[in-house]
Design a protein around this motif. Structure first.
Motif, mmCIF file in Angstrom:
data_model
loop_
_atom_site.group_PDB
_atom_site.id
_atom_site.type_symbol
_atom_site.label_atom_id
_atom_site.label_comp_id
_atom_site.label_asym_id
_atom_site.label_seq_id
_atom_site.Cartn_x
_atom_site.Cartn_y
_atom_site.Cartn_z
ATOM 1 N N ALA A 44 0.827 -1.212 0.000
ATOM 2 C CA ALA A 44 0.000 0.000 0.000
ATOM 3 C C ALA A 44 0.862 1.262 0.000
ATOM 4 N N ALA A 45 1.888 1.286 0.828
ATOM 5 C CA ALA A 45 2.729 2.478 0.937
ATOM 6 C C ALA A 45 3.591 2.688 -0.299
ATOM 7 N N SER A 46 3.818 1.643 -1.052
ATOM 8 C CA SER A 46 4.621 1.764 -2.277
ATOM 9 C C SER A 46 3.855 2.449 -3.393
ATOM 10 N N GLN A 47 2.552 2.578 -3.247
ATOM 11 C CA GLN A 47 1.726 3.246 -4.251
ATOM 12 C C GLN A 47 1.721 4.754 -4.079
ATOM 13 N N LEU A 71 3.719 -0.559 11.812
ATOM 14 C CA LEU A 71 4.196 0.693 11.210
ATOM 15 C C LEU A 71 5.463 1.174 11.918
ATOM 16 N N ARG A 72 5.451 1.117 13.228
ATOM 17 C CA ARG A 72 6.612 1.559 14.000
ATOM 18 C C ARG A 72 7.846 0.718 13.665
ATOM 19 N N ASN A 73 7.673 -0.591 13.576
ATOM 20 C CA ASN A 73 8.800 -1.477 13.249
ATOM 21 C C ASN A 73 9.305 -1.254 11.827
ATOM 22 N N LEU A 74 8.393 -1.062 10.882
ATOM 23 C CA LEU A 74 8.811 -0.820 9.502
ATOM 24 C C LEU A 74 9.522 0.527 9.375
ATOM 25 N N GLU A 75 9.071 1.504 10.143
ATOM 26 C CA GLU A 75 9.755 2.796 10.158
ATOM 27 C C GLU A 75 11.144 2.639 10.793
ATOM 28 N N ARG A 76 11.224 1.906 11.881
ATOM 29 C CA ARG A 76 12.503 1.669 12.557
ATOM 30 C C ARG A 76 13.500 0.983 11.633
ATOM 31 N N ASP A 77 13.008 0.068 10.807
ATOM 32 C CA ASP A 77 13.870 -0.673 9.889
ATOM 33 C C ASP A 77 14.217 0.116 8.630
ATOM 34 N N GLY A 78 13.696 1.328 8.514
ATOM 35 C CA GLY A 78 14.018 2.155 7.357
ATOM 36 C C GLY A 78 13.213 1.825 6.118
ATOM 37 N N LEU A 79 12.083 1.138 6.279
ATOM 38 C CA LEU A 79 11.247 0.764 5.140
ATOM 39 C C LEU A 79 10.104 1.751 4.906
ATOM 40 N N LEU A 80 9.715 2.457 5.945
ATOM 41 C CA LEU A 80 8.663 3.472 5.833
ATOM 42 C C LEU A 80 9.171 4.791 6.394
ATOM 43 N N ARG A 81 8.659 5.859 5.819
ATOM 44 C CA ARG A 81 8.929 7.201 6.332
ATOM 45 C C ARG A 81 7.595 7.753 6.832
ATOM 46 N N ARG A 82 7.581 8.218 8.064
ATOM 47 C CA ARG A 82 6.387 8.797 8.685
ATOM 48 C C ARG A 82 6.518 10.306 8.644
ATOM 49 N N PRO A 98 13.181 4.291 -0.399
ATOM 50 C CA PRO A 98 13.778 3.662 -1.587
ATOM 51 C C PRO A 98 14.066 2.167 -1.424
ATOM 52 N N ILE A 99 14.480 1.743 -0.233
ATOM 53 C CA ILE A 99 14.741 0.298 -0.092
ATOM 54 C C ILE A 99 13.442 -0.506 -0.096
ATOM 55 N N ALA A 100 12.367 0.073 0.414
ATOM 56 C CA ALA A 100 11.074 -0.611 0.352
ATOM 57 C C ALA A 100 10.552 -0.647 -1.079
ATOM 58 N N LEU A 101 10.776 0.430 -1.827
ATOM 59 C CA LEU A 101 10.352 0.451 -3.231
ATOM 60 C C LEU A 101 11.107 -0.602 -4.045
ATOM 61 N N LEU A 103 11.976 -3.424 -2.898
ATOM 62 C CA LEU A 103 11.358 -4.681 -2.476
ATOM 63 C C LEU A 103 9.969 -4.888 -3.088
ATOM 64 N N TYR A 104 9.338 -3.818 -3.515
ATOM 65 C CA TYR A 104 7.943 -3.838 -3.966
ATOM 66 C C TYR A 104 7.654 -4.916 -5.019
ATOM 67 N N GLU A 105 8.463 -4.992 -6.063
ATOM 68 C CA GLU A 105 8.196 -5.970 -7.121
ATOM 69 C C GLU A 105 8.231 -7.396 -6.596
ATOM 70 N N SER A 106 9.128 -7.672 -5.683
ATOM 71 C CA SER A 106 9.194 -9.011 -5.092
ATOM 72 C C SER A 106 7.945 -9.304 -4.270
ATOM 73 N N LEU A 107 7.464 -8.314 -3.521
ATOM 74 C CA LEU A 107 6.253 -8.511 -2.721
ATOM 75 C C LEU A 107 5.033 -8.737 -3.608
ATOM 76 N N VAL A 108 4.941 -7.974 -4.695
ATOM 77 C CA VAL A 108 3.821 -8.151 -5.621
ATOM 78 C C VAL A 108 3.899 -9.540 -6.266
ATOM 79 N N ALA A 109 5.093 -9.963 -6.641
ATOM 80 C CA ALA A 109 5.258 -11.291 -7.226
ATOM 81 C C ALA A 109 4.837 -12.364 -6.228
ATOM 82 N N LEU A 110 5.230 -12.209 -4.970
ATOM 83 C CA LEU A 110 4.878 -13.178 -3.940
ATOM 84 C C LEU A 110 3.369 -13.223 -3.705
ATOM 85 N N THR A 111 2.729 -12.065 -3.580
ATOM 86 C CA THR A 111 1.287 -12.051 -3.358
ATOM 87 C C THR A 111 0.523 -12.554 -4.588
ATOM 88 N N SER A 112 1.015 -12.259 -5.771
ATOM 89 C CA SER A 112 0.380 -12.778 -6.993
ATOM 90 C C SER A 112 0.503 -14.292 -7.058
#
Length: 146
Positions: A44-47, A71-82, A98-101, A103-112
Motif C-alpha cells: 500500500a505504501a509503495s503506491q 508501522l513503527r517497526n517498519l519505520e525503525r527498519d528504514g522501510l517506511l517514512r512517517r 527507496p529500499i522498500a520500493l 522490495l515492492y516488485e518481489s512482494l507483488v510477485a509473492l502475493t500474486s
C-alpha cells in the motif's frame, strides 16, 4: 520477531561467527518484511503516501494496535517514512523508502503467486489432512514433524 529465533539472534553476550551473525541478520530482515501484516502495508505504501485509516481499510483483519506496532517497526527498519503535518487534527502519512520500493516488485510477485495457487494449496492441505490427519499449526508440532 518471536519465539526461539529472536532469542538466538538477540543474545548480546553470545559471540557470533561472521556466518552466524549474517544468517541472523538476514533472518530478522526476512521475518520483518515477510510478516503477516508487513507485506500489505508495504504494498500500500509503495503506491504513494498513505494514511493510517487507509491502511486499516487496505490491510484486512489488522487491529489498530497491530497496525501501529507494525508501522513503527517498519519505520525503525528504514522501510517506511512517517511524515506528520502540523494541522488540526495532525495529518500523518506513511511512504515507502527507496529500499522498500526496491522490495515492492518481489512482494507483488509473492502475493500474486499466493493468489494464483491458493486453491491448489488448499486442496493439497485437505488431501494431506484426509490422509494423515490435520497438522497442529503450533511451533511444537512443526518441530516434531521435521
Amino acid at each position: 520477531m518471536t519465539g526461539d529465533r529472536s532469542q538466538a539472534c538477540d543474545l548480546g553476550d553470545a559471540p557470533f561467527t561472521p556466518g552466524q551473525a549474517k544468517a541472523c541478520t538476514v533472518r530478522e530482515v526476512l521475518d520483518r518484511v515477510g510478516g503477516k501484516w508487513s507485506i500489505g502495508i508495504l504494498v500500500a505504501a509503495s503506491q504513494g503516501p498513505v494514511r493510517f485509516t487507509e491502511l486499516e481499510r487496505f490491510v484486512e483483519g489488522i487491529s489498530r494496535r497491530m497496525l501501529t506496532l507494525t508501522l513503527r517497526n517498519l519505520e525503525r527498519d528504514g522501510l517506511l517514512r512517517r511524515t506528520v503535518y502540523p494541522t488540526v487534527p495532525p495529518k500523518v502519512e506513511y511512504t515507502a523508502t527507496p529500499i522498500a520500493l526496491e522490495l515492492y516488485e518481489s512482494l507483488v510477485a509473492l502475493t500474486s503467486w499466493a493468489e494464483r495457487h491458493r486453491i491448489a494449496i488448499a486442496e493439497a492441505r485437505a488431501a494431506y489432512d484426509r490422509a494423515h490427519g490435520p497438522v497442529d499449526p503450533g511451533p511444537a508440532s512443526v518441530a516434531g514433524r521435521a
